[in-house]
Motif scaffolding. Sequence first.
Motif, PDB file in Angstrom:
ATOM      1  N   PRO A 144       0.907  -1.570   0.305  1.00  0.00           N
ATOM      2  CA  PRO A 144       0.186   0.229   0.033  1.00  0.00           C
ATOM      3  C   PRO A 144       0.818   0.973   0.050  1.00  0.00           C
ATOM      4  O   PRO A 144       1.840   1.499   0.601  1.00  0.00           O
ATOM      5  N   PRO A 145       0.739   2.617  -0.478  1.00  0.00           N
ATOM      6  CA  PRO A 145       1.642   3.829  -0.835  1.00  0.00           C
ATOM      7  C   PRO A 145       1.406   3.799   1.011  1.00  0.00           C
ATOM      8  O   PRO A 145       0.961   3.340   1.512  1.00  0.00           O
ATOM      9  N   MET A 146       2.938   4.207   1.325  1.00  0.00           N
ATOM     10  CA  MET A 146       3.108   4.834   2.207  1.00  0.00           C
ATOM     11  C   MET A 146       3.808   3.988   2.948  1.00  0.00           C
ATOM     12  O   MET A 146       4.899   3.829   4.054  1.00  0.00           O
ATOM     13  N   THR A 147       3.858   2.952   2.150  1.00  0.00           N
ATOM     14  CA  THR A 147       4.520   1.685   3.609  1.00  0.00           C
ATOM     15  C   THR A 147       5.338   0.486   3.204  1.00  0.00           C
ATOM     16  O   THR A 147       6.116  -0.466   3.856  1.00  0.00           O
ATOM     17  N   SER A 148       6.204   1.318   1.957  1.00  0.00           N
ATOM     18  CA  SER A 148       7.488   0.150   1.430  1.00  0.00           C
ATOM     19  C   SER A 148       8.041  -0.009   2.367  1.00  0.00           C
ATOM     20  O   SER A 148       9.457  -0.655   2.081  1.00  0.00           O
ATOM     21  N   HIS A 149       8.489   1.482   3.227  1.00  0.00           N
ATOM     22  CA  HIS A 149      10.062   1.490   4.251  1.00  0.00           C
ATOM     23  C   HIS A 149       9.745   0.219   5.474  1.00  0.00           C
ATOM     24  O   HIS A 149      10.616   1.002   5.938  1.00  0.00           O
ATOM     25  N   ILE A 150       8.253   0.302   5.553  1.00  0.00           N
ATOM     26  CA  ILE A 150       8.168  -1.058   6.818  1.00  0.00           C
ATOM     27  C   ILE A 150       9.010  -2.150   6.753  1.00  0.00           C
ATOM     28  O   ILE A 150       9.117  -3.227   5.995  1.00  0.00           O
ATOM     29  N   PRO A 151       9.616  -2.166   7.835  1.00  0.00           N
ATOM     30  CA  PRO A 151      10.868  -3.904   7.871  1.00  0.00           C
ATOM     31  C   PRO A 151       9.811  -4.908   8.252  1.00  0.00           C
ATOM     32  O   PRO A 151       8.945  -4.482   8.606  1.00  0.00           O
ATOM     33  N   ALA A 152       9.878  -5.697   7.691  1.00  0.00           N
ATOM     34  CA  ALA A 152       9.327  -7.174   8.201  1.00  0.00           C
ATOM     35  C   ALA A 152       8.714  -7.165   9.379  1.00  0.00           C
ATOM     36  O   ALA A 152       7.960  -7.216  10.005  1.00  0.00           O
ATOM     37  N   LYS A 153       9.864  -7.012   9.892  1.00  0.00           N
ATOM     38  CA  LYS A 153      10.048  -7.381  11.838  1.00  0.00           C
ATOM     39  C   LYS A 153       8.855  -6.469  12.466  1.00  0.00           C
ATOM     40  O   LYS A 153       8.478  -7.296  13.436  1.00  0.00           O
ATOM     41  N   GLU A 154       8.421  -5.225  12.233  1.00  0.00           N
ATOM     42  CA  GLU A 154       7.718  -4.692  12.497  1.00  0.00           C
ATOM     43  C   GLU A 154       6.343  -5.497  12.372  1.00  0.00           C
ATOM     44  O   GLU A 154       4.969  -5.123  13.088  1.00  0.00           O
ATOM     45  N   VAL A 155       5.753  -6.227  11.939  1.00  0.00           N
ATOM     46  CA  VAL A 155       5.067  -6.750  11.688  1.00  0.00           C
ATOM     47  C   VAL A 155       4.513  -8.592  11.415  1.00  0.00           C
ATOM     48  O   VAL A 155       3.880  -9.216  11.919  1.00  0.00           O
ATOM     49  N   MET A 156       6.382  -8.768  12.731  1.00  0.00           N
ATOM     50  CA  MET A 156       6.292 -10.459  12.879  1.00  0.00           C
ATOM     51  C   MET A 156       5.721 -11.141  13.795  1.00  0.00           C
ATOM     52  O   MET A 156       5.503  -9.690  14.676  1.00  0.00           O
ATOM     53  N   SER A 157       5.756 -12.048  14.115  1.00  0.00           N
ATOM     54  CA  SER A 157       4.627 -12.314  15.530  1.00  0.00           C
ATOM     55  C   SER A 157       6.479 -12.676  16.324  1.00  0.00           C
ATOM     56  O   SER A 157       7.805 -13.131  15.702  1.00  0.00           O
ATOM     57  N   TYR A 158       6.379 -13.007  17.324  1.00  0.00           N
ATOM     58  CA  TYR A 158       7.623 -13.084  18.205  1.00  0.00           C
ATOM     59  C   TYR A 158       6.915 -13.931  19.701  1.00  0.00           C
ATOM     60  O   TYR A 158       5.752 -13.821  20.648  1.00  0.00           O
ATOM     61  N   PRO A 159       7.862 -15.179  20.412  1.00  0.00           N
ATOM     62  CA  PRO A 159       8.670 -15.825  19.335  1.00  0.00           C
ATOM     63  C   PRO A 159       8.840 -16.421  18.556  1.00  0.00           C
ATOM     64  O   PRO A 159       7.642 -17.071  18.362  1.00  0.00           O
ATOM     65  N   VAL A 160       9.178 -16.908  17.577  1.00  0.00           N
ATOM     66  CA  VAL A 160       9.659 -17.862  16.560  1.00  0.00           C
ATOM     67  C   VAL A 160       9.684 -19.629  16.895  1.00  0.00           C
ATOM     68  O   VAL A 160      10.992 -19.594  17.345  1.00  0.00           O
ATOM     69  N   THR A 161       8.988 -19.889  16.523  1.00  0.00           N
ATOM     70  CA  THR A 161       9.392 -21.496  16.751  1.00  0.00           C
ATOM     71  C   THR A 161      10.048 -22.041  16.045  1.00  0.00           C
ATOM     72  O   THR A 161       9.756 -22.295  14.339  1.00  0.00           O
ATOM     73  N   THR A 162      11.275 -22.668  16.061  1.00  0.00           N
ATOM     74  CA  THR A 162      11.923 -23.331  15.382  1.00  0.00           C
ATOM     75  C   THR A 162      11.933 -24.215  15.997  1.00  0.00           C
ATOM     76  O   THR A 162      12.079 -25.099  17.129  1.00  0.00           O
ATOM     77  N   LEU A 163      12.721 -25.224  14.959  1.00  0.00           N
ATOM     78  CA  LEU A 163      13.636 -26.368  15.112  1.00  0.00           C
ATOM     79  C   LEU A 163      15.185 -26.294  14.493  1.00  0.00           C
ATOM     80  O   LEU A 163      15.486 -26.288  14.141  1.00  0.00           O
ATOM     81  N   ARG A 164      15.701 -28.050  15.117  1.00  0.00           N
ATOM     82  CA  ARG A 164      16.925 -27.348  15.653  1.00  0.00           C
ATOM     83  C   ARG A 164      17.347 -28.689  14.349  1.00  0.00           C
ATOM     84  O   ARG A 164      16.408 -29.394  13.650  1.00  0.00           O
ATOM     85  N   THR A 165      18.609 -28.854  13.862  1.00  0.00           N
ATOM     86  CA  THR A 165      18.504 -29.848  12.690  1.00  0.00           C
ATOM     87  C   THR A 165      18.585 -31.431  12.933  1.00  0.00           C
ATOM     88  O   THR A 165      18.158 -32.509  12.835  1.00  0.00           O
ATOM     89  N   THR A 166      19.321 -31.353  14.401  1.00  0.00           N
ATOM     90  CA  THR A 166      18.129 -32.891  14.996  1.00  0.00           C
ATOM     91  C   THR A 166      17.737 -32.733  16.199  1.00  0.00           C
ATOM     92  O   THR A 166      18.373 -31.604  16.959  1.00  0.00           O
ATOM     93  N   GLU A 167      16.629 -33.325  16.419  1.00  0.00           N
ATOM     94  CA  GLU A 167      15.540 -32.891  16.918  1.00  0.00           C
ATOM     95  C   GLU A 167      14.744 -33.997  17.701  1.00  0.00           C
ATOM     96  O   GLU A 167      14.024 -34.551  16.839  1.00  0.00           O
ATOM     97  N   ASN A 168      14.354 -33.499  19.037  1.00  0.00           N
ATOM     98  CA  ASN A 168      13.141 -35.054  19.865  1.00  0.00           C
ATOM     99  C   ASN A 168      11.830 -35.323  18.558  1.00  0.00           C
ATOM    100  O   ASN A 168      11.535 -33.938  18.748  1.00  0.00           O
ATOM    101  N   VAL A 169      11.997 -36.383  18.455  1.00  0.00           N
ATOM    102  CA  VAL A 169      10.142 -37.078  18.257  1.00  0.00           C
ATOM    103  C   VAL A 169       8.992 -35.562  18.827  1.00  0.00           C
ATOM    104  O   VAL A 169       8.703 -35.096  18.169  1.00  0.00           O
TER     105      VAL A 169
END
Lengths: 694, 694
Positions: free
Chosen positions: A577-602
Amino acid sequence: MDDSSEISPLLQERTDDTPSYQAYNTSESGHSPDGLISAAVSDDGLISGDKEDPHLLNAKFEGLDYDVCENVLYQKEEKAKDEKQILRQQVARWVVMFFIGFLTALIACAIDIGIKTMSKLKFHVIKIYFDQCMDYSCLVIPFLLWVALDVAFVFCAALLTAYGEPVAAGSGIPQIKCFLNGVKIPHVVRIKTLFCKVIGVMMSVVGGLAIGKEGPMIHSGAVVAAGISQGRSSTFRIDCKIFEYFRHDHEKRDFVAAGAAAGVSAAFGAPVGGVLFSLEEGASFWNQGLTWRIFFASMVSTFTLNVFLSMYHGKAWQLSYAGLLNFGKFEDITYNGAEIPLYILMGIVGGLLGALFNHINLKLSIFRNQYLSKPWKQVFEAVLVACTTTTVAFILTYTVKDCQALGKDPTLHPLQVHCHDGQYSSMSALWFQTPEESVNSLFHDQKVALFGLFYFLLACWTYGLSVPSGLFIPSLLTGAAWGRLFGIALYSWFPDADWVDPGKFALVGAAAQLGGVVRMTISLTVILIEATGNISFGLPIMIVLMIAKWVGDIFNEGLYDIHIDLQGVPLLHWEPPPMTSHIPAKEVMSYPVTTLRTTENVGRIVDILKKEGHVGFPIVDNYDPDAPPRLCHRFGCLRGLISRSQLIVLLKYKAFNHPTTGKTPNTVQLNTHHFTEIYPRFPSIHVGITEPHE
Amino acid sequence: MDDSSEISPLLQERTDDTPSYQAYNTSESGHSPDGLISAAVSDDGLISGDKEDPHLLNAKFEGLDYDVCENVLYQKEEKAKDEKQILRQQVARWVVMFFIGFLTALIACAIDIGIKTMSKLKFHVIKIYFDQCMDYSCLVIPFLLWVALDVAFVFCAALLTAYGEPVAAGSGIPQIKCFLNGVKIPHVVRIKTLFCKVIGVMMSVVGGLAIGKEGPMIHSGAVVAAGISQGRSSTFRIDCKIFEYFRHDHEKRDFVAAGAAAGVSAAFGAPVGGVLFSLEEGASFWNQGLTWRIFFASMVSTFTLNVFLSMYHGKAWQLSYAGLLNFGKFEDITYNGAEIPLYILMGIVGGLLGALFNHINLKLSIFRNQYLSKPWKQVFEAVLVACTTTTVAFILTYTVKDCQALGKDPTLHPLQVHCHDGQYSSMSALWFQTPEESVNSLFHDQKVALFGLFYFLLACWTYGLSVPSGLFIPSLLTGAAWGRLFGIALYSWFPDADWVDPGKFALVGAAAQLGGVVRMTISLTVILIEATGNISFGLPIMIVLMIAKWVGDIFNEGLYDIHIDLQGVPLLHWEPPPMTSHIPAKEVMSYPVTTLRTTENVGRIVDILKKEGHVGFPIVDNYDPDAPPRLCHRFGCLRGLISRSQLIVLLKYKAFNHPTTGKTPNTVQLNTHHFTEIYPRFPSIHVGITEPHE
């Protein structure tokens, strides 16, 4: 089913904290200018895991995997491919494209022939009673019969849609647009949806509703494409075991784009318009080779339709039925520069009326969402609309005295009504013929503007009902009516000017109205150019559509976009939308992010899949200075992304590592086949790994 | 000029080693399947810094910056923009698009009118001498006159091109294709190039060469677009100080795409074809909004051409001149299914003949590159071809007795030659009219196949000369000739069949031949559909083009791609070559990579810019665990990329930091204006920072 208790003795429990990225500056509140962006990211803390919670709009929609997943498995198989396999895949693509075009055209023929046949039957039945009755006293019987027949047809259509497959309602164009842009609308390309759509649209049209069948044709093409290209059907539970290499979201999307184009092509006789339609709606993935194949599918579609309809009408090979919508003879119309200001004016009017149409329909749709969410209420509303439409038609037929000499146009359904012998009521003909025939009439014959006004209101009420319905024809009809009025007015002011051709202004009005409602640009211009068979008239049409879009956009969006927003679909548009192209993604992301490790517990994987609605998880690992360059940070390095469906397959086949030896005990060696076999109905984590959930 | 001696007292000398990434596995020799990929990466160790070294193909070509550089400067200015500015830019885009279409059409008109006028003059002069001479003895005089006139015209064209602006040679389509795909071909969109192109193509056509003017029209449109959109001209050294926000490579590219589309539109009366042409050739950057604007420019172009040519021909506002190429009346042709195998056969022939044409032309072009690299040799060759063409025309005119009654078609240039009074030699007419008129004739009149054969050979020799020349018309003419032959043959076998229309087969042959040479697909189909004004004939055209492309691709590439390869342009195609998609980039990269640190010694920057030909440098820094996630590695983290032109601007304005205080002494505060002002002629590091080098 909780796997963790079964598996944990075999695996080492991880005791360290799950690392996750620090979010940055989330105290700056998530700036979401139009509500769409926040809906696109998953909410965090979806403890209930309830996908049907209506307050979580985003949970209803998953994204489609349009990036090619270039993991080790994929790279191994790409290396192993030989030239023969590549060639076979190329050939298969063209073969599938051919059949997409062919079958879409056949379905279009079936719809068209079915509607014409049933309409004829309905007309004949009613005519018997109309002819018996020449004064007003006994009119009640044919009237009630007419209403009853219409209600019966619409009732069937509404039943099929509301109870059978709700996603078959409307035109299907918004849903296809979302699909092409990466949002998975549930059931949108299922065979069951196709069945409800085809039968439903036939019933709706024969039931006299103010709709067209063109939009549903586009949706049908998309379903056909999705079905053929995968070589299987979930509805019929058959798997032809071919085209396994097409069982990826991005492949399916390419074929669905071709199906939509084939649908446009069959509906309007506009193959280039069909290609541009797919381009315009699904812009994100265009490439040269695909466009050529889509064009091929479109051409096959219009040719097949042409051949079959010509045979049906007894004029085999004359090939005068390029599309289902016949605008009549517009090939010779010309214009001169002095008319352009008039076209601009008509464009403005089209934009205003289109914005008004959209506004009324929006309010209606909001009302429906709030109060008519139960299927029986939706069916009831559809029946009510059918009654009203028929009643209006009946009243107009009897109050508007517009008699034409019989034999003027043999395709109409002539009813004598109140006219003298040898004449027929043209107003009644308008209501009894199919809407496409009305388009032709309004362009070329003398009709009353009253028709236009009532049709506008009825069309506005009708779109959004729980029946399959198209928008193009009602908009074209309405615009043709006021355009013709305008032409007639001009003719009365300039009786000597030979350039004042009310039929031409009817065409311009139709384009303006349609443009004002759907706000499509290049594809609509080309569709109309092809449908009218007149290239030089392209500039006026383009001017009109451009003005209508600009004027309409001042007030609201196109109707398809409005309905997409209404359903809360998280569709990202091409431009921010107009006037929004400078907004970085981090300002609209939620937190914390759920991540997995390369070897993960089933057990942890199963927990996460149960608790959270995410369909993709970043995989992180510790920073390793000697590894190749990675996106790294204090808390770890990004290794990749894994999707829910991939995790489900791993769990299903128990492709686990032994915690100490690292070996894979008693499991199959996974390859792409394991993934494509279950695609797209990956089992849910909740109901166990054996039953499909989608 | 060596800045380091001047600056170094102010700056701290860095003593640590310049870090650089370890390359991986470069012992696996750089696998470059088609020679193009290795040419695309910069060579390392360009010690001589000689850009003109012919052994370093890649050094000749720079890339264009098609990514938006989202640095701090850009982000600050984006944030600071208000709605008014954004609106003004939007409006400016549409205004520029309008003028691109308008001016392109005017230039096309000028070319067309100029050619027609000069051709008429030439014809009248020669006719005087021809008419005086009815037997063979005195024919030498008109023959020599004809040759002299043709040589004079072609000599001018070749002079302008070989000495004036070599990039104006040929059609310009390969160069525009490269430009749209990110390769900067030097001088390709300069006004000087436009001048040489326009005058040159007029001279070449009037000089009787076997060429068309359509390709040059496309190049002209591109130049017009580049010029207008930047609001300035290097050739004329004027700067209107408007459209500064368009002074970026990606903006210019968008407008150039529109210019090319406007050129196609003016040349063929094919606005949709023009849009698809730009799409097909410059696929990488398509977006919805741009397509709509390009369509607008195309429409304006065809409309303007129509208006002006109609006025010129005294039929103002009749608007029957949609494009410069008039195929005549094809709107009513039909076909039936039984003819499709014939079209497939013709497609195969077109593919074979096209591949043959391309092969011969390739051999010729290689010969030219080796032996005719000097400008005077190129001019000589052009003159030789002109002589040969005229001589062939003359001989055919006199040996082929094909007299038609006068008055059959008043636009031809009738020469009585050896015919009886009241008749004219149609063969001579073929050679005297413009090639476009010949297309029309061959489609509709009786002509000899000899013309086709000789024209094929002459066209093959002519393309690649140092004159502006188009390929479309020669290919169409050649194809029309053999297509017509085929139709005549069919007619003799099936004299009763009314579907055998030699004119229709001439059209199909023309499409097949053109498709076999250029191997364009959807855009060519649509161009031909629009040029013939016949939508239903689109399917045969599409089939023919598809078959011609498939057959031709067995042997070699399309002619434009062949010439791109010949010039060693590092153009990356859309798809990787078959069997290469698994090759990682590291296997074709050079090593080591020249990097800069976030704070760098001015002397080192100057040294690097002098020694190396790279136009972009990665910026690396040490690994900082507390920084936001970055692409990191033992030897550092990637911070960004800086281009040579940006470094030049920094050096030019001496935007340096004091080594200890970090402050910026006596320099301007840089903003985007400093960059757009010098764009695109950034000074060279070699000649000092004050003179332009490009």
